[in-house]
Scaffold this motif. Sequence first.
Motif, PDB file in Angstrom:
ATOM      1  N   PRO A  29      14.795 -48.976  -5.486  1.00  0.00           N
ATOM      2  CA  PRO A  29      13.909 -49.318  -4.367  1.00  0.00           C
ATOM      3  C   PRO A  29      13.593 -48.086  -3.514  1.00  0.00           C
ATOM      4  O   PRO A  29      14.501 -47.434  -2.993  1.00  0.00           O
ATOM      5  N   ARG A  86      10.639 -52.716   1.468  1.00  0.00           N
ATOM      6  CA  ARG A  86       9.675 -53.699   0.957  1.00  0.00           C
ATOM      7  C   ARG A  86       9.872 -53.929  -0.545  1.00  0.00           C
ATOM      8  O   ARG A  86       9.603 -55.025  -1.046  1.00  0.00           O
ATOM      9  N   ASP A  87      10.353 -52.893  -1.259  1.00  0.00           N
ATOM     10  CA  ASP A  87      10.631 -53.058  -2.689  1.00  0.00           C
ATOM     11  C   ASP A  87      11.812 -54.005  -2.899  1.00  0.00           C
ATOM     12  O   ASP A  87      11.814 -54.823  -3.814  1.00  0.00           O
TER      13      ASP A  87
END
Length: 523
Positions: A339, A343-344
């Motif tokens: 990530p 947000r990932d």
Amino acid sequence: MVGGPALARGTSMADGLLLSMRGIDKRFAGIPALTDASLEVEPGEVHALIGQNGAGKSTMIKVLTGYHRRDDGDVAFDGKPFEVSSPQQAQAGGISTIYQEINLVPLRSVTENICLGRETRRMGLLDWRAMHAEAERLLGRFRVKVDVRRPLMDFSTATQQMVAIARAIGFSARLVIMDEPTSSLDEQEVAVLFNVIRQLRADGVSVIFVSHKLDELYEVCDRVTIMRDGRTVRTARMTEISKLELVSQMLGRDVAKTEGQTTSFSRPAQASDGEVVLEGRSLAAGQSVHDVSFRLRRGEIASFAGLLGAGRTETARLIFGADHPRAGGLSLDGKGFTPAHPRDAIAAGFGFVSEDRKLEGIVPEMSVAENMTLALLPRISRNGVVDEKRQREVVNHFIKELGIKCSGPGQRIRELSGGNQQKVLLARWLAMDPKLLILDEPTRGIDVGAKGEIQRLIRSLADSGLTVLMISSELEEVAEGADRVFVLREGRTVAEFAGDEISEDRILAAMAQGHITHEDPTR
């Protein structure tokens, strides 16, 4: 009350001591931060001051250095009553503090930083030649040779630490307070710092050494004072207290007397054999994470246990994409997972309830509904317009489901109790239907009743198939609530316990001694 008779008592109590602090009380808005706390430092000794977050270490130091005014108690320094109203006065009186975040002026030269506040003048002008020579002389005591005319920012953190120490000695400090001085240093730099500390001791300068790294305490300190919940619980010579005793007293746990259920968790005797959702192997990042490995399984509450500075929160931030590893890696459902941003992680089905509810969790002036649906907004909006009907359905569902006590969805969240604020933050991520929920200190700062409710909720979430990663400083919460425990010590996974292997004494031993039960802690 400070003054009068209290100060008169302080003179006699300081016989043979450089520093004597006794019966120290400090309250903030009526809430005790220190209660009858004490700290005594002998001439020419290195004295460790330790305790978990909220133990009172920082408040004690700030009272000593005049940053906070004590409400009661006696302070004597060098055999005389000591009363200052600012760190500058404390420094002038012989006490200098070197903070974890080096409090110098990076754009100014080394000389300017060392001599700031005590500049040498000749005929009304700054005598640069004399000041450069003074800076070189002071650094030379620690075998540091640098161009003192260059800006401080040009040098390593270790050199900046030496400059801060030289500045303290330049003020003729009798006592130097070092707050987590090794947190940003590598092993070689730590060795240099320890040699400097030993030289200070040989020169008759005392050091208060604040650190969470147990091995360092035994290497360089003569005595230790342990604080817990604003009180001094023990002072001992390092040779007279084991690491296990040290950790036990920091946490307030007597292993021999630990018995009975003290939380609202109910843990099955055997760990689950659910599929691995997330795996971390040999993760390393910054100065706090060096070699952390783990496997988180579906429907299981896993816990990171460890003392302050063990790397628990820092590892959680790596999982959530808030920080990035310099080594090692993650795999999600058997596939590589990196990530780049939270947000990932959110898109992958992760939720994260931060340790600092007020700073990183709630938005105080926003409503319960707005706080609860912050992460969900992209899913319930179209062209920037929120589907208010859908928002109401979600909010009303979780208010009822989690038993959130509020006047309604429109009430400002800052008006709720800590326990109800925490439920709103849990609802924020549950509304996203996550596959992994990271809970950093989920019951800190909330009352006993709300704590029990949240503990039962966490268990029910795991029982429903959610993977939970729980970080807690409360040993009984870890021992009674987790299905699997990974013990972290100074940034490394040193032990793994599962099912009926989990006990407070085993966790304590691993935290204190670095006991390893498996060669591969992800096994």
